[in-house]
Write an enzyme that holds these catalytic residues in place. Structure first.
Site, PDB file in Angstrom:
ATOM      1  N   CYS A  96       0.666  -1.208  -0.011  1.00 60.29           N
ATOM      2  CA  CYS A  96      -0.051   0.012   0.057  1.00 60.29           C
ATOM      3  C   CYS A  96       0.810   1.377  -0.057  1.00 60.29           C
ATOM      4  CB  CYS A  96      -1.025   0.094   1.301  1.00 60.29           C
ATOM      5  SG  CYS A  96      -1.976  -1.439   1.374  1.00 60.29           S
TER       6      CYS A  96
ATOM      7  N   HIS B 153      -3.802   6.588   3.289  1.00 57.47           N
ATOM      8  CA  HIS B 153      -3.743   5.274   2.359  1.00 57.47           C
ATOM      9  C   HIS B 153      -5.217   4.981   3.058  1.00 57.47           C
ATOM     10  CE1 HIS B 153      -4.373   1.280   1.152  1.00 57.47           C
ATOM     11  NE2 HIS B 153      -3.820   0.903   2.095  1.00 57.47           N
TER      12      HIS B 153
ATOM     13  N   ASN C 112      -9.862  -0.648   0.043  1.00 63.37           N
ATOM     14  CA  ASN C 112      -8.377  -0.757   0.000  1.00 63.37           C
ATOM     15  C   ASN C 112      -8.082  -1.010  -1.197  1.00 63.37           C
ATOM     16  OD1 ASN C 112      -5.896  -1.101   0.332  1.00 63.37           O
ATOM     17  ND2 ASN C 112      -5.925  -1.755   2.498  1.00 63.37           N
TER      18      ASN C 112
HETATM   19  N1  ACO Z   1     -18.002  -9.977   9.461  1.00 59.80           N
HETATM   20  C1  ACO Z   1     -18.306 -10.362  10.520  1.00 59.80           C
HETATM   21  N2  ACO Z   1     -17.343 -10.736  11.555  1.00 59.80           N
HETATM   22  C2  ACO Z   1     -16.010 -10.737  11.052  1.00 59.80           C
HETATM   23  C3  ACO Z   1     -15.695 -10.448   9.837  1.00 59.80           C
HETATM   24  C4  ACO Z   1     -16.468  -9.861   9.105  1.00 59.80           C
HETATM   25  N3  ACO Z   1     -16.248  -9.546   7.573  1.00 59.80           N
HETATM   26  N4  ACO Z   1     -14.412 -10.397  10.037  1.00 59.80           N
HETATM   27  C5  ACO Z   1     -13.970 -10.847  11.323  1.00 59.80           C
HETATM   28  N5  ACO Z   1     -15.118 -10.875  12.141  1.00 59.80           N
HETATM   29  C6  ACO Z   1     -15.135 -11.335  13.372  1.00 59.80           C
HETATM   30  C7  ACO Z   1     -14.079 -12.075  14.306  1.00 59.80           C
HETATM   31  O1  ACO Z   1     -13.879 -13.535  13.651  1.00 59.80           O
HETATM   32  C8  ACO Z   1     -14.009 -11.832  15.370  1.00 59.80           C
HETATM   33  O2  ACO Z   1     -15.142 -12.681  15.975  1.00 59.80           O
HETATM   34  P1  ACO Z   1     -14.610 -13.258  17.435  1.00 59.80           P
HETATM   35  O3  ACO Z   1     -14.780 -12.105  18.244  1.00 59.80           O
HETATM   36  O4  ACO Z   1     -15.941 -14.124  17.513  1.00 59.80           O
HETATM   37  O5  ACO Z   1     -13.595 -14.010  17.463  1.00 59.80           O
HETATM   38  C9  ACO Z   1     -14.506 -10.276  15.412  1.00 59.80           C
HETATM   39  O6  ACO Z   1     -15.087 -10.202  14.051  1.00 59.80           O
HETATM   40  C10 ACO Z   1     -13.407  -9.282  15.478  1.00 59.80           C
HETATM   41  O7  ACO Z   1     -12.333  -9.717  14.794  1.00 59.80           O
HETATM   42  P2  ACO Z   1     -11.302  -8.747  14.717  1.00 59.80           P
HETATM   43  O8  ACO Z   1     -10.279  -9.262  13.429  1.00 59.80           O
HETATM   44  O9  ACO Z   1     -10.554  -8.455  15.935  1.00 59.80           O
HETATM   45  O10 ACO Z   1     -11.840  -7.310  14.059  1.00 59.80           O
HETATM   46  P3  ACO Z   1     -11.390  -5.695  14.073  1.00 59.80           P
HETATM   47  O11 ACO Z   1     -11.939  -4.785  14.564  1.00 59.80           O
HETATM   48  O12 ACO Z   1      -9.865  -5.877  13.991  1.00 59.80           O
HETATM   49  O13 ACO Z   1     -11.522  -5.628  12.387  1.00 59.80           O
HETATM   50  C11 ACO Z   1     -10.374  -5.659  10.443  1.00 59.80           C
HETATM   51  C12 ACO Z   1     -10.905  -6.232  11.331  1.00 59.80           C
HETATM   52  C13 ACO Z   1     -11.513  -4.900   9.686  1.00 59.80           C
HETATM   53  C14 ACO Z   1      -9.646  -6.435   9.312  1.00 59.80           C
HETATM   54  C15 ACO Z   1      -9.318  -4.716  10.969  1.00 59.80           C
HETATM   55  O14 ACO Z   1      -8.552  -5.450  11.847  1.00 59.80           O
HETATM   56  C16 ACO Z   1      -8.424  -3.754   9.908  1.00 59.80           C
HETATM   57  O15 ACO Z   1      -8.935  -3.124   9.135  1.00 59.80           O
HETATM   58  N6  ACO Z   1      -7.350  -4.089  10.059  1.00 59.80           N
HETATM   59  C17 ACO Z   1      -6.209  -3.444   9.227  1.00 59.80           C
HETATM   60  C18 ACO Z   1      -6.188  -3.693   7.788  1.00 59.80           C
HETATM   61  C19 ACO Z   1      -5.276  -3.144   6.978  1.00 59.80           C
HETATM   62  O16 ACO Z   1      -5.316  -1.910   7.010  1.00 59.80           O
HETATM   63  N7  ACO Z   1      -4.251  -3.660   6.349  1.00 59.80           N
HETATM   64  C20 ACO Z   1      -3.308  -3.019   5.706  1.00 59.80           C
HETATM   65  C21 ACO Z   1      -3.100  -2.688   4.543  1.00 59.80           C
HETATM   66  S1  ACO Z   1      -3.513  -3.864   3.113  1.00 59.80           S
HETATM   67  C22 ACO Z   1      -2.094  -4.233   2.294  1.00 59.80           C
HETATM   68  O17 ACO Z   1      -0.991  -3.622   2.424  1.00 59.80           O
HETATM   69  C23 ACO Z   1      -2.204  -4.858   1.006  1.00 59.80           C
END
Ligand code: ACO
Length: 331
Positions: free
Chosen positions: A114, A255, A285
């Site tokens: 990214c 980003h 993204n």
């Molecule tokens: N729908 C419903 N529930 C979900 C989903 C979904 N799509 N995805 C995960 N959950 C659940 C999980 O299983 C978990 O359930 P549990 O509590 O029963 O175990 C719960 O939701 C919480 O999961 P987390 O992973 O802790 O959720 P979080 O609030 O962290 O959100 C997300 C997840 C959106 C992916 C977030 O962590 C994020 O945006 N991270 C950064 C992503 C990013 O910016 N990446 C870098 C750049 S990409 C690149 O370089 C190509």
């Protein structure tokens, strides 16, 4: 000494839209969950026969047109992508050069996820300031749908396709110069975001691989925390080093990974709402394409005017990060 100036911008978004409701029919998720956790409502998906290079070409054609330059004046093409047309070779930058009819250019891809567009910007700036090149076409183009696992709800809700491009040119007018570009990386965090299959590090032998797929895998929650920390630190440093206060920034263009990350960083930097550029809701993204697509959005809506100061900020797989301070200097 020659300075490097940000001369023009262009972008391209594929037609097909994949909404949160569509995704809810594919994996166990909901519009409500995706909206609350990411701010994303929809993302665009390239057609099967539409390659990363095709999107890059469309964005580059716009940037070239708006630069006022003849294509013969372009002497280098750099494409930032993690979803190239071909694994290894030819580079997507050379494919784009051929499709644009550019001859006698230096052309290569860079892989910084990214942060790719900011890395490309730093390379263009360095080549121009050294006197080696005069007009560099930089492109961030991604067909992330080709490397996304649509059975993994932790990643498939995040990513979209698209491309953005800019022309970076030599100038002797210091007032138009790109002020600074920061880039950094820390491979200790490599396992937070990976495409573990397909490369020489993944398998003993291509024939022994269970799957030839090259899907992204991510530890989302850990990535989130590192992202907020890294993005904030990098912006504080680039502003301090250049003696610029955050209220002098007209457009903060981070980003577009997740609204909550952008909000946390914006708040830490005391950015006002009107300073922060947001496109994550409509594009998701798009990795290396996200920042130039966001710049193009404010350009086309008339929000970006000549001389206004932009602050770019990105992080991505690697981990990589980067920031840039740029006065918009169209011709
Ligand atoms: N729908 C419903 N529930 C979900 C989903 C979904 N799509 N995805 C995960 N959950 C659940 C999980 O299983 C978990 O359930 P549990 O509590 O029963 O175990 C719960 O939701 C919480 O999961 P987390 O992973 O802790 O959720 P979080 O609030 O962290 O959100 C997300 C997840 C959106 C992916 C977030 O962590 C994020 O945006 N991270 C950064 C992503 C990013 O910016 N990446 C870098 C750049 S990409 C690149 O370089 C190509």
């Amino acid at each position: 000494m020659a300075y490097a100036t940000f001369r023009s911008i262009g972008a391209y978004v594929p037609k097909k839209i994949l909404t949160n409701e569509d995704l809810a029919t594919m994996v166990d998720t909901s519009d409500d969950w995706i909206t609350k956790r990411t701010g994303i409502k929809e993302r665009h998906i390239a057609a099967k026969e539409e390659f990363t290079s095709d999107m890059g070409v469309k964005a580059a054609e716009l940037a070239l047109l708006r630069s006022g330059l003849a294509k013969e004046e372009i002497d280098m093409v750099v494409c930032a992508t993690i979803s190239p047309d071909y694994f290894c070779m030819p580079s997507t930058a050379t494919v784009i050069s051929a499709k644009l009819g550019l001859k006698n250019v230096t052309a290569f891809d860079i892989s910084a996820a990214c942060t790719g567009f900011i890395y490309a910007l730093s390379i263009a700036k360095a080549f121009i300031e050294s006197g080696m090149k005069k007009n560099v076409l930089i492109i961030g183009a991604e067909k992330l749908s080709a490397i996304t696992d649509y059975s993994d709800r932790g990643t498939c809700i995040l990513f979209g396709d698209g491309a953005g491009s800019a022309v970076i040119s030599a100038t002797d007018n210091k007032a138009e110069a790109i002020i600074d570009v920061h880039t950094g990386a820390d491979g200790e965090y490599a396992d937070l975001l990976m495409t573990p299959n397909g490369g020489s590090g993944s398998a003993h032998d291509a024939l022994e691989q269970e799957s030839s797929s090259c899907f992204m895998q991510m530890k989302g929650n850990e990535t989130f925390k590192v992202a907020v920390r890294t993005l904030t630190k990098d912006v504080v440093e680039i502003l301090e080093e250049n003696g610029i206060q955050s209220d002098a920034i007209k457009h903060f263009i981070p980003h577009q990974a997740n609204y909550r990350i952008i909000k946390a960083v914006g708040d830490a930097l005391k950015m006002k709402e009107e300073q922060v550029v947001l496109t994550v809701a409509k594009y998701g993204n798009t990795s290396g394409a996200s920042i130039p697509m966001a710049i193009n959005d404010i350009y086309e809506s008339g929000r970006l005017q000549k001389g206004e100061l932009m602050l770019l900020d990105a992080f991505g797989g690697g981990l990589t990060w980067g920031s840039a301070l740029i006065p918009f200097s169209p011709k």
